[in-house]
Design a protein around this motif. Sequence first.
Motif, mmCIF file in Angstrom:
data_model
loop_
_atom_site.group_PDB
_atom_site.id
_atom_site.type_symbol
_atom_site.label_atom_id
_atom_site.label_comp_id
_atom_site.label_asym_id
_atom_site.label_seq_id
_atom_site.Cartn_x
_atom_site.Cartn_y
_atom_site.Cartn_z
ATOM 1 N N TRP A 1 1.126 12.480 -16.773
ATOM 2 C CA TRP A 1 0.353 13.822 -17.363
ATOM 3 C C TRP A 1 0.341 15.002 -16.255
ATOM 4 O O TRP A 1 0.550 16.155 -16.657
ATOM 5 C CB TRP A 1 -1.221 13.346 -17.171
ATOM 6 C CG TRP A 1 -1.346 12.614 -18.691
ATOM 7 C CD1 TRP A 1 -1.431 11.121 -18.652
ATOM 8 C CD2 TRP A 1 -1.396 12.790 -20.047
ATOM 9 N NE1 TRP A 1 -1.619 10.688 -19.882
ATOM 10 C CE2 TRP A 1 -1.884 11.803 -20.819
ATOM 11 C CE3 TRP A 1 -1.533 14.204 -20.595
ATOM 12 C CZ2 TRP A 1 -1.921 11.579 -22.184
ATOM 13 C CZ3 TRP A 1 -1.944 14.219 -21.978
ATOM 14 C CH2 TRP A 1 -2.094 12.982 -22.631
ATOM 15 N N LEU A 2 0.222 14.997 -15.054
ATOM 16 C CA LEU A 2 0.203 16.050 -14.090
ATOM 17 C C LEU A 2 1.643 16.743 -14.201
ATOM 18 O O LEU A 2 1.825 17.903 -14.226
ATOM 19 C CB LEU A 2 0.017 15.508 -12.703
ATOM 20 C CG LEU A 2 -1.544 15.287 -12.330
ATOM 21 C CD1 LEU A 2 -1.553 14.551 -11.069
ATOM 22 C CD2 LEU A 2 -2.549 16.478 -12.697
ATOM 23 N N ALA A 3 2.746 15.837 -14.462
ATOM 24 C CA ALA A 3 4.014 16.584 -14.485
ATOM 25 C C ALA A 3 4.071 17.410 -15.861
ATOM 26 O O ALA A 3 4.636 18.573 -15.692
ATOM 27 C CB ALA A 3 4.999 15.513 -14.720
ATOM 28 N N LEU A 4 3.546 17.007 -16.918
ATOM 29 C CA LEU A 4 3.767 17.634 -18.194
ATOM 30 C C LEU A 4 2.558 18.910 -18.056
ATOM 31 O O LEU A 4 2.896 19.823 -18.556
ATOM 32 C CB LEU A 4 2.986 16.913 -19.298
ATOM 33 C CG LEU A 4 2.693 17.415 -20.732
ATOM 34 C CD1 LEU A 4 4.277 18.027 -20.999
ATOM 35 C CD2 LEU A 4 2.263 16.527 -21.732
ATOM 36 N N LEU A 5 1.824 18.788 -17.569
ATOM 37 C CA LEU A 5 0.628 19.838 -17.271
ATOM 38 C C LEU A 5 1.471 20.900 -16.356
ATOM 39 O O LEU A 5 1.032 22.076 -16.637
ATOM 40 C CB LEU A 5 -0.627 19.415 -16.384
ATOM 41 C CG LEU A 5 -1.592 20.621 -16.226
ATOM 42 C CD1 LEU A 5 -2.152 21.334 -17.471
ATOM 43 C CD2 LEU A 5 -3.072 20.140 -15.662
ATOM 44 N N PRO B 1 0.799 -1.142 -0.150
ATOM 45 C CA PRO B 1 0.186 -0.158 -0.013
ATOM 46 C C PRO B 1 0.841 1.361 0.096
ATOM 47 O O PRO B 1 0.392 2.470 -0.245
ATOM 48 C CB PRO B 1 -0.677 -0.033 1.469
ATOM 49 C CG PRO B 1 -0.968 -1.609 1.416
ATOM 50 C CD PRO B 1 0.518 -2.205 1.041
ATOM 51 N N MET B 2 2.070 1.218 0.382
ATOM 52 C CA MET B 2 2.924 2.428 0.345
ATOM 53 C C MET B 2 3.144 2.872 -0.869
ATOM 54 O O MET B 2 3.311 4.173 -1.182
ATOM 55 C CB MET B 2 4.298 2.073 1.138
ATOM 56 C CG MET B 2 5.258 3.044 1.172
ATOM 57 S SD MET B 2 6.813 2.753 1.917
ATOM 58 C CE MET B 2 6.352 2.236 3.784
ATOM 59 N N ASP B 3 3.126 1.838 -2.066
ATOM 60 C CA ASP B 3 3.512 2.461 -3.490
ATOM 61 C C ASP B 3 2.135 3.311 -3.614
ATOM 62 O O ASP B 3 2.419 4.398 -4.346
ATOM 63 C CB ASP B 3 3.678 1.296 -4.335
ATOM 64 C CG ASP B 3 4.737 0.290 -3.911
ATOM 65 O OD1 ASP B 3 5.725 1.101 -3.816
ATOM 66 O OD2 ASP B 3 4.490 -1.015 -4.214
ATOM 67 N N LEU B 4 0.935 2.960 -3.437
ATOM 68 C CA LEU B 4 -0.281 3.638 -3.599
ATOM 69 C C LEU B 4 -0.005 4.917 -3.112
ATOM 70 O O LEU B 4 -0.607 5.954 -3.515
ATOM 71 C CB LEU B 4 -1.264 2.831 -3.570
ATOM 72 C CG LEU B 4 -1.584 1.417 -4.255
ATOM 73 C CD1 LEU B 4 -2.850 0.839 -3.696
ATOM 74 C CD2 LEU B 4 -1.831 1.804 -5.761
ATOM 75 N N PHE C 1 0.554 10.846 -2.991
ATOM 76 C CA PHE C 1 1.267 12.012 -2.442
ATOM 77 C C PHE C 1 1.904 12.728 -3.628
ATOM 78 O O PHE C 1 1.776 14.136 -3.706
ATOM 79 C CB PHE C 1 2.409 11.671 -1.548
ATOM 80 C CG PHE C 1 3.321 12.832 -1.101
ATOM 81 C CD1 PHE C 1 2.809 13.661 -0.271
ATOM 82 C CD2 PHE C 1 4.641 12.870 -1.772
ATOM 83 C CE1 PHE C 1 3.669 14.617 0.163
ATOM 84 C CE2 PHE C 1 5.453 13.951 -1.320
ATOM 85 C CZ PHE C 1 4.904 14.987 -0.384
ATOM 86 N N LEU C 2 2.478 12.223 -4.836
ATOM 87 C CA LEU C 2 3.223 12.800 -5.796
ATOM 88 C C LEU C 2 2.094 13.565 -6.662
ATOM 89 O O LEU C 2 2.211 14.518 -7.054
ATOM 90 C CB LEU C 2 3.775 11.645 -6.799
ATOM 91 C CG LEU C 2 5.072 11.574 -6.516
ATOM 92 C CD1 LEU C 2 5.688 10.377 -7.403
ATOM 93 C CD2 LEU C 2 6.242 12.647 -6.637
ATOM 94 N N ARG C 3 1.052 12.771 -6.803
ATOM 95 C CA ARG C 3 -0.074 13.766 -7.755
ATOM 96 C C ARG C 3 -0.925 14.522 -6.947
ATOM 97 O O ARG C 3 -1.252 15.676 -7.407
ATOM 98 C CB ARG C 3 -1.231 12.579 -7.923
ATOM 99 C CG ARG C 3 -0.840 11.643 -8.959
ATOM 100 C CD ARG C 3 -2.091 10.410 -9.041
ATOM 101 N NE ARG C 3 -1.321 9.393 -9.839
ATOM 102 C CZ ARG C 3 -2.208 8.232 -10.450
ATOM 103 N NH1 ARG C 3 -3.574 8.136 -9.672
ATOM 104 N NH2 ARG C 3 -1.570 7.480 -11.113
ATOM 105 N N LEU C 4 -1.031 14.694 -5.764
ATOM 106 C CA LEU C 4 -1.220 15.827 -4.817
ATOM 107 C C LEU C 4 -0.391 16.870 -4.945
ATOM 108 O O LEU C 4 -0.893 17.982 -4.911
ATOM 109 C CB LEU C 4 -1.747 15.281 -3.387
ATOM 110 C CG LEU C 4 -3.003 14.592 -2.914
ATOM 111 C CD1 LEU C 4 -3.044 14.004 -1.649
ATOM 112 C CD2 LEU C 4 -4.202 15.382 -3.391
ATOM 113 N N ALA C 5 0.918 16.614 -4.888
ATOM 114 C CA ALA C 5 1.960 17.794 -4.917
ATOM 115 C C ALA C 5 1.949 18.482 -6.174
ATOM 116 O O ALA C 5 1.945 19.424 -6.262
ATOM 117 C CB ALA C 5 3.310 16.913 -4.689
#
Length: 322
Positions: free
Chosen positions: A282-286, A14-17, A22-26
């Motif tokens: 996708w979020l990184a590109l955005l 679950p740590m991977d998820l 966390f990355l997406r929220l950041a």
Amino acid sequence: MPQFQSYLLSAASPMDLEFTAFLRLAWIAAILPILVASIPIKSLDFFRSLLLTFAARGKTSHSLDKFSIPQRYFLHFYVLAVVLTTCLALSTWLYAYNCDGHRTSAGHRIKAWRTVFVLLLLEAQVLRRLYESKCVFIYSPSARMHILGYFTGLFFYTAAPLSLAGRFSLEALSYSVHLLTEFIVKGPTELPVEFKWKEILKPFICLGWCQWIGSTIFIWGWLHQLRCHQILGSLRENKRDNGYVIPYGDWFEYVSCPHYLSEIVIYAGILVASGGLDFTVWLALLFVVANLVFASAETHRWYHLKFDSYPKSRKAIIPLIY
């Protein structure tokens, strides 16, 4: 080998998820202020000006207060990116190599090798940026950037490689630590890995059409950014010269910020090479698009204020459009 099989089964957790979430929220937290500031509503003018102050650097930076630092500290971004991307690429390569010799699904193994390939693309980008920051750009002594802009850069060059590595970031790094521990405790003869150096080209063997198309887009943007940075670097012959001139050549004939445009092309190519299925990428590109489009508008405005003869046909960042 049983050791690797048991490690592989225990690595997915679950740590991977949680890490992915966390990355997406950041990324979302970094993108939202830029999108809000880009809304052409007068009531947001103060917020827009505040964000421009944080994002200002070089010629668009008018403040030399205690919250600004030398722009040459850009070098720190690329040192960090090279170290982290190299660690992730090597760790994922080792992890993928060992997946090949054990009972893991073919899809899992191929995805691991393609992740290595994508990280190698990023490595080519950050290595070139490190070289340019040290050898191509001659930063004016007065060139500054806001401390929050500095921390934003550190965030991007930490989050970007981790996002590209995806679920393998924690698995691969953990496995590398596992191998290092085994090496220290048991010595090299009992490591749960057998190297076949001819397999080093494996990341380039498992490529699909996404990787070929993505790498072509990446190279196209990479070469144009290289040329645009060479043009910018040649405009100031020595560090004491604080003057600015209008750049010409390559994509400068169409837009004021072709180095930003090519950066967007570069990360779009990386997205395609990754397969385009990971929302984090996708979020990184955005973030790249939102940040650079926002910054290019200010640079474009500065050029028009600075030079009466500035070419009117040039757009800020997107030829013929914006």
